[in-house]
Motif scaffolding. Sequence first.
Motif, mmCIF file in Angstrom:
data_model
loop_
_atom_site.group_PDB
_atom_site.id
_atom_site.type_symbol
_atom_site.label_atom_id
_atom_site.label_comp_id
_atom_site.label_asym_id
_atom_site.label_seq_id
_atom_site.Cartn_x
_atom_site.Cartn_y
_atom_site.Cartn_z
ATOM 1 N N VAL A 88 0.785 -1.257 0.056
ATOM 2 C CA VAL A 88 -0.081 0.118 -0.064
ATOM 3 C C VAL A 88 0.927 1.400 0.057
ATOM 4 C CG1 VAL A 88 -1.790 1.337 1.380
ATOM 5 C CG2 VAL A 88 -2.023 -1.039 1.220
ATOM 6 N N SER A 89 1.865 1.254 0.785
ATOM 7 C CA SER A 89 2.793 2.472 0.669
ATOM 8 C C SER A 89 3.280 2.756 -0.606
ATOM 9 C CB SER A 89 3.803 2.071 1.869
ATOM 10 O OG SER A 89 4.981 1.266 1.261
ATOM 11 N N ALA A 90 3.332 1.814 -1.495
ATOM 12 C CA ALA A 90 3.805 2.355 -2.927
ATOM 13 C C ALA A 90 2.828 3.153 -3.690
ATOM 14 C CB ALA A 90 4.122 0.940 -3.750
ATOM 15 N N LYS A 91 1.733 3.193 -3.084
ATOM 16 C CA LYS A 91 0.695 4.246 -3.700
ATOM 17 C C LYS A 91 0.164 5.219 -2.675
ATOM 18 C CE LYS A 91 -3.614 3.707 -6.139
ATOM 19 N NZ LYS A 91 -4.753 2.968 -6.613
ATOM 20 N N ASP A 92 0.188 4.770 -1.542
ATOM 21 C CA ASP A 92 -0.660 5.812 -0.368
ATOM 22 C C ASP A 92 0.023 5.497 1.067
ATOM 23 O OD1 ASP A 92 -2.144 7.366 1.165
ATOM 24 O OD2 ASP A 92 -4.005 6.373 0.396
ATOM 25 N N MET A 93 1.089 6.524 1.093
ATOM 26 C CA MET A 93 1.799 6.233 2.563
ATOM 27 C C MET A 93 0.871 6.660 3.824
ATOM 28 S SD MET A 93 4.477 5.181 3.706
ATOM 29 C CE MET A 93 4.597 4.724 5.601
ATOM 30 N N ALA A 94 -0.200 7.281 3.545
ATOM 31 C CA ALA A 94 -1.001 7.852 4.691
ATOM 32 C C ALA A 94 -2.048 6.525 4.826
ATOM 33 C CB ALA A 94 -1.644 8.905 4.133
ATOM 34 N N ALA A 95 -2.112 5.665 3.855
ATOM 35 C CA ALA A 95 -3.004 4.532 4.176
ATOM 36 C C ALA A 95 -2.140 3.290 4.736
ATOM 37 C CB ALA A 95 -3.741 4.108 3.014
ATOM 38 N N ALA A 96 -0.849 3.332 4.285
ATOM 39 C CA ALA A 96 -0.028 2.369 4.945
ATOM 40 C C ALA A 96 0.299 2.619 6.352
ATOM 41 C CB ALA A 96 1.263 2.388 3.907
ATOM 42 N N LEU A 129 8.920 4.907 4.945
ATOM 43 C CA LEU A 129 8.835 6.594 5.201
ATOM 44 C C LEU A 129 9.946 6.903 4.646
ATOM 45 C CD1 LEU A 129 7.939 6.001 8.943
ATOM 46 C CD2 LEU A 129 6.514 7.124 7.503
ATOM 47 N N ALA A 130 11.123 6.346 4.449
ATOM 48 C CA ALA A 130 12.270 7.174 3.826
ATOM 49 C C ALA A 130 12.119 7.085 2.016
ATOM 50 C CB ALA A 130 13.446 5.933 3.917
ATOM 51 N N GLY A 131 11.345 6.014 1.677
ATOM 52 C CA GLY A 131 10.938 6.192 0.356
ATOM 53 C C GLY A 131 10.088 7.618 -0.061
ATOM 54 N N GLU A 132 9.167 7.893 1.026
ATOM 55 C CA GLU A 132 8.428 8.834 0.810
ATOM 56 C C GLU A 132 9.057 10.309 1.307
ATOM 57 O OE1 GLU A 132 5.263 9.108 -0.371
ATOM 58 O OE2 GLU A 132 5.819 7.000 -1.077
ATOM 59 N N GLY A 133 10.308 10.088 1.546
ATOM 60 C CA GLY A 133 10.818 11.655 2.065
ATOM 61 C C GLY A 133 10.621 12.087 3.629
ATOM 62 N N LEU A 134 10.128 11.040 4.210
ATOM 63 C CA LEU A 134 9.777 11.358 5.535
ATOM 64 C C LEU A 134 10.965 10.686 6.275
ATOM 65 C CD1 LEU A 134 6.161 10.051 5.131
ATOM 66 C CD2 LEU A 134 6.881 12.674 5.346
ATOM 67 N N HIS A 135 12.113 11.500 6.359
ATOM 68 C CA HIS A 135 13.141 11.146 6.887
ATOM 69 C C HIS A 135 13.252 11.006 8.542
ATOM 70 C CE1 HIS A 135 14.692 10.476 3.001
ATOM 71 N NE2 HIS A 135 14.811 11.656 2.777
ATOM 72 N N ALA A 136 12.778 12.041 9.093
ATOM 73 C CA ALA A 136 12.661 11.996 10.390
ATOM 74 C C ALA A 136 11.890 10.721 11.180
ATOM 75 C CB ALA A 136 11.985 13.277 11.041
ATOM 76 N N ASP A 137 10.769 10.636 10.371
ATOM 77 C CA ASP A 137 9.752 9.429 10.848
ATOM 78 C C ASP A 137 10.709 8.039 10.812
ATOM 79 O OD1 ASP A 137 7.925 11.129 11.954
ATOM 80 O OD2 ASP A 137 6.787 10.850 9.931
ATOM 81 N N ALA A 138 11.365 8.064 9.559
ATOM 82 C CA ALA A 138 11.995 6.771 9.217
ATOM 83 C C ALA A 138 13.195 6.495 10.029
ATOM 84 C CB ALA A 138 12.854 7.021 7.707
ATOM 85 N N ALA A 139 14.075 7.696 10.445
ATOM 86 C CA ALA A 139 15.234 7.373 11.450
ATOM 87 C C ALA A 139 14.576 7.022 12.429
ATOM 88 C CB ALA A 139 15.553 8.609 11.624
ATOM 89 N N ALA A 140 13.337 7.415 13.181
ATOM 90 C CA ALA A 140 12.733 6.830 14.370
ATOM 91 C C ALA A 140 12.548 5.321 14.262
ATOM 92 C CB ALA A 140 11.577 7.725 14.825
ATOM 93 N N GLN A 141 11.813 5.065 13.247
ATOM 94 C CA GLN A 141 11.270 3.454 12.881
ATOM 95 C C GLN A 141 12.767 2.700 12.936
ATOM 96 O OE1 GLN A 141 8.443 2.461 13.803
ATOM 97 N NE2 GLN A 141 7.798 4.532 14.048
#
Length: 191
Positions: A88-96, A129-141
């Motif tokens: 799902v994240s490939a299409k809609d990160m908010a839904a994933a 998250l990193a693939g969507e450019g959400l790097h701060a969230d990606a780093a936390a996870q």
Amino acid sequence: MLFRSRTKRFEEALALNEIELEFNVGAYGRESSAVAITLSNMSQNYLQLGRVDEAIATAQEALDLMIQFDGPMHQRSINTRRMLATTVSAKDMAAARPLYEQAIAEAREKWPEGHFLIGEILHSYAASLAGEGLHADAAAQAELAWSAYEQAPNPSVASIKRVAELLARTYERLGERSEEHTSELQSRPHI
């Protein structure tokens, strides 16, 4: 040429999945755990081929069947939810996000914090998250994934290496990668 050969591999794998699906439906019926496993594999091949809508629909069907036959807290069900979230994240990160969060909550309820699948789910979430450019969230996870891998009794060296690389890339993109931080990442135990 590399892309063409890689695509060909996934096309061939999908063709084999279709044969396997036909066999499993004939042998066990459409509603069976064997069909669920095949659908799960098919969804990943669809995703690799860029057929995202088919991948999502197939992954959702696989999850529904896994839950029906194995229950929601079975390892296969939790892992299939992770794969659905990644798809799902490939299409809609908010839904994933809620799918990942549900898979993480289920995994933490089922296993102790150091279980490798908790690390795998967290790592998948961080990579999406990193693939969507959400790097701060990606780093936390990714940090949580690292912690889970560190606590695992027999951690996968490959998994640890992948999350370390993700952490390094993520912090670099955040502009927070100092010499001190790089040294700290490199000094972490990898086994």
